[in-house]
Structures are given as structure tokens and as C-alpha cells.
Design a protein around this motif. Structure first.
Motif, PDB file in Angstrom:
ATOM      1  N   UNK A  71       0.818  -1.211   0.000  1.00  0.00           N
ATOM      2  CA  UNK A  71       0.000   0.000   0.000  1.00  0.00           C
ATOM      3  C   UNK A  71       0.856   1.267   0.000  1.00  0.00           C
ATOM      4  N   UNK A  72       1.564   1.536   1.100  1.00  0.00           N
ATOM      5  CA  UNK A  72       2.267   2.815   1.201  1.00  0.00           C
ATOM      6  C   UNK A  72       3.167   2.859   2.421  1.00  0.00           C
ATOM      7  N   UNK A  73       4.075   3.824   2.390  1.00  0.00           N
ATOM      8  CA  UNK A  73       4.782   4.305   3.572  1.00  0.00           C
ATOM      9  C   UNK A  73       4.074   5.573   4.032  1.00  0.00           C
ATOM     10  N   UNK A  85       3.632   7.870   0.846  1.00  0.00           N
ATOM     11  CA  UNK A  85       4.394   7.459  -0.331  1.00  0.00           C
ATOM     12  C   UNK A  85       3.780   6.157  -0.837  1.00  0.00           C
ATOM     13  N   UNK A  86       2.731   6.257  -1.677  1.00  0.00           N
ATOM     14  CA  UNK A  86       2.007   5.056  -2.109  1.00  0.00           C
ATOM     15  C   UNK A  86       2.833   4.176  -3.038  1.00  0.00           C
ATOM     16  N   UNK A  87       2.593   2.887  -2.980  1.00  0.00           N
ATOM     17  CA  UNK A  87       3.198   1.968  -3.931  1.00  0.00           C
ATOM     18  C   UNK A  87       2.375   1.979  -5.215  1.00  0.00           C
ATOM     19  N   UNK A  88       2.951   1.581  -6.340  1.00  0.00           N
ATOM     20  CA  UNK A  88       2.197   1.565  -7.601  1.00  0.00           C
ATOM     21  C   UNK A  88       0.933   0.717  -7.471  1.00  0.00           C
TER      22      UNK A  88
END
Length: 311
Positions: A71-73, A85-88
């Protein structure tokens, strides 16, 4: 620009659940309220790596970082900045769940606002908090009260603070409930009318704009719901000795307190809260549908509190 949790929020990330600030607040910056919280995107990978993390989160007095695989940091800083900081391919609905849930809880703690886990309802001009473990009926009870014309202040995260006179108060969050499908079924509400919180989820976002309180209200009571092996509903005022442990176990994201250096602050504010506000525990049968009786039990107690205030 949004207003929620008592904060003026500027967000680069769209947050459709939150009430927008009126256009005048945006168009007249010199007269507008200052920004309390900025939410935006950021590349957090190097910052995360600099901490050499051994788990899913990092917690210091001024920074909380969380990594959700796939999902994200996330980063929450100094009570006034939230970054993601989302993942693709990250699901935006799920991203907002963490921003408005765990991350907002961290921001409130950094600002020394006590976040309780539950719902808060306005009854006779005062706020009543409904707390309890997941699945014990907090949001369902709140929904039952809304159907009787009472109004919602917040669902999931309850921001509790003290005013200049030392009175505890609840600040409104945003006009939405999160209800499981079983709760919708109890009230004859169709799942087709509501959006799942995120893909394949059986919990739904239920807007309650017309039943939402926008004013901060004094906190008059806290009800803890407990599912138990009993035949009937039972309400009992908690003893002074029990109150601190009750407030501790229902503090939202209480695991963050030590790393934030807020253990002493939390003890102080919960001790003051326990001495000023009545706390009740309600046992409810595990295998019976008691929501309507439960609603009347809470209303009867709230009316007694109102009568005592008016004397």
C-alpha cells in the motif's frame, strides 16, 4: 482545504469524506484560519531506511512512520504534517483509511489530544462516547441513536481535549460512519446504496451529513460496550479503580504512547477525565439482538445526566 478533528487541513491528497472549508476561507488568506495540518505525497523511502527499521513502524517523540506492505509508507511529523508514499497501484480508498485512522490518531497524540476508539453522539447538547473492542457494537449503537434523531460527532476516532476551564470536550471529526454488513441488515439498509471502505471489504462507508454535529461539545459520559455470556443487558457505573484501565484500553493506538514520550501525559489526562466524567460499562448478550433495548438504556442514562446538570 478541509475542517475535521478541530483542525484546519490543507491536503494534496483528495479526502472526499471531510467537510470542505467555505470558499471565503480559501479566497481570503489574510483573514483565514492558519493551517493546522498539511497532508501530502512525499518520497519517504530514504527516511524510512535511515531508521534501519526492524518492524512495520517507527515511533519517536516527533515522528511516526508506518509501512503497509503493498500500500504505502506513511509519516506523521510534529502533529502538523502527514505524508504518504504510495506503492504503484495502491487503492486510494485504503490509503485514506490509514490517513484518517492510524495516522490521524498519531497526529492527535503528537498534539496532546486524547484519541479514544469509538463513536460519539450528541444527546441534549452534550457528547456521549461509546467505546469497546471491535465487533462489540459501537457504530451499530450510534446508528440506532441517529435513527432516533440524535446526531453524530465522530465514528472510529474520538478527539477528546480540555478547554480553558478544564472541561473535557469532544471535537467533531467528519460526517461518516463505518458499518459492517450485519449492522446494515439490522436496520434494513441495502449494501448497494453504500461504498465498501475498500475493495472486497464487507464494511461500508455510510454518509450522515444531515445528522452531523459541527460544534465542539462537552463530554458528559462514556459507555463501554462488552459482549458477555449473560441473558440480559446490564449497566453499571465503573468504579474509580476501573476507570483508568478502561480509558487506557480504549485509547486509540495506545501502543504509540511510550515511543512518543507521552506515557506520563496520558496518565495525567486520563486520571483527570476519570475524575470529571461518568463512565459506565454495559454488558450485552452475545447471542441476542438487543440493539433497540440497548439504545433505550443509553438514552435513559443520558436523560438522568441531563436532569442532574439542569438542577
Amino acid at each position: 482545504m478541509y475542517k475535521a478533528f478541530g483542525l484546519h487541513i490543507q491536503s494534496e491528497i483528495p479526502l472526499p469524506e471531510l467537510p470542505n472549508l467555505p470558499p471565503a476561507s480559501i479566497q481570503a488568506p489574510h483573514s483565514a484560519e492558519p493551517i493546522d495540518l498539511y497532508i501530502g505525497y512525499a518520497d519517504l523511502a530514504s527516511q524510512w531506511a535511515s531508521y534501519s527499521p526492524t518492524g512495520a513502524y517507527i515511533n519517536t517523540p516527533d515522528t511516526y512512520m508506518l509501512r503497509i506492505e503493498g500500500l504505502a509508507l506513511f509519516a506523521c511529523k510534529n502533529g502538523n504534517r502527514m505524508e504518504a508514499s504510495p506503492e504503484p497501484g495502491a487503492d486510494p480508498d485504503q490509503l485514506r483509511l490509514y490517513l484518517l485512522g492510524t495516522c490521524m490518531g498519531a497526529i492527535l497524540l503528537q498534539r496532546k489530544i486524547l484519541p479514544l476508539h469509538g463513536s460519539a453522539i450528541e444527546i441534549d447538547g452534550r457528547a456521549y462516547a461509546i467505546v469497546g473492542h471491535s465487533g462489540h457494537g459501537k457504530s451499530t449503537l450510534a446508528s440506532a441513536l441517529l435513527q432516533q434523531g440524535y446526531r453524530l460527532l465522530t465514528d472510529d476516532v474520538i478527539p477528546v481535549s480540555r478547554d480553558a476551564n478544564g472541561t473535557f470536550q469532544v471535537t467533531p471529526a467528519y460526517p461518516q460512519q463505518k458499518l459492517w454488513q450485519e449492522s446494515l441488515d439490522v436496520f434494513g439498509m441495502s449494501t448497494s446504496e453504500y461504498r465498501p471502505l475498500f475493495e472486497r471489504e464487507t464494511k461500508f462507508a455510510v454518509p450522515v451529513t444531515s445528522s452531523f454535529v459541527q460544534d465542539t461539545l462537552p463530554l458528559a459520559g462514556i459507555f463501554e460496550l462488552v459482549k458477555a455470556d449473560c441473558k440480559d443487558l446490564m449497566l453499571q457505573e465503573t468504579s474509580r479503580l476501573e476507570r483508568l484501565s478502561l480509558l487506557s484500553r480504549h485509547t486509540y493506538r495506545s501502543s504509540l504512547l511510550e515511543g512518543c514520550g507521552l506515557t506520563a501525559w496520558h496518565f495525567d489526562i486520563t486520571a483527570r477525565l476519570a475524575s470529571q466524567v461518568d463512565l459506565y460499562r454495559i454488558w450485552r448478550p452475545m447471542d441476542q439482538q438487543t440493539i433497540h433495548s440497548l439504545r433505550e438504556l443509553v438514552l435513559d442514562r443520558a436523560r438522568s445526566v441531563s436532569a442532574a446538570f439542569s438542577q
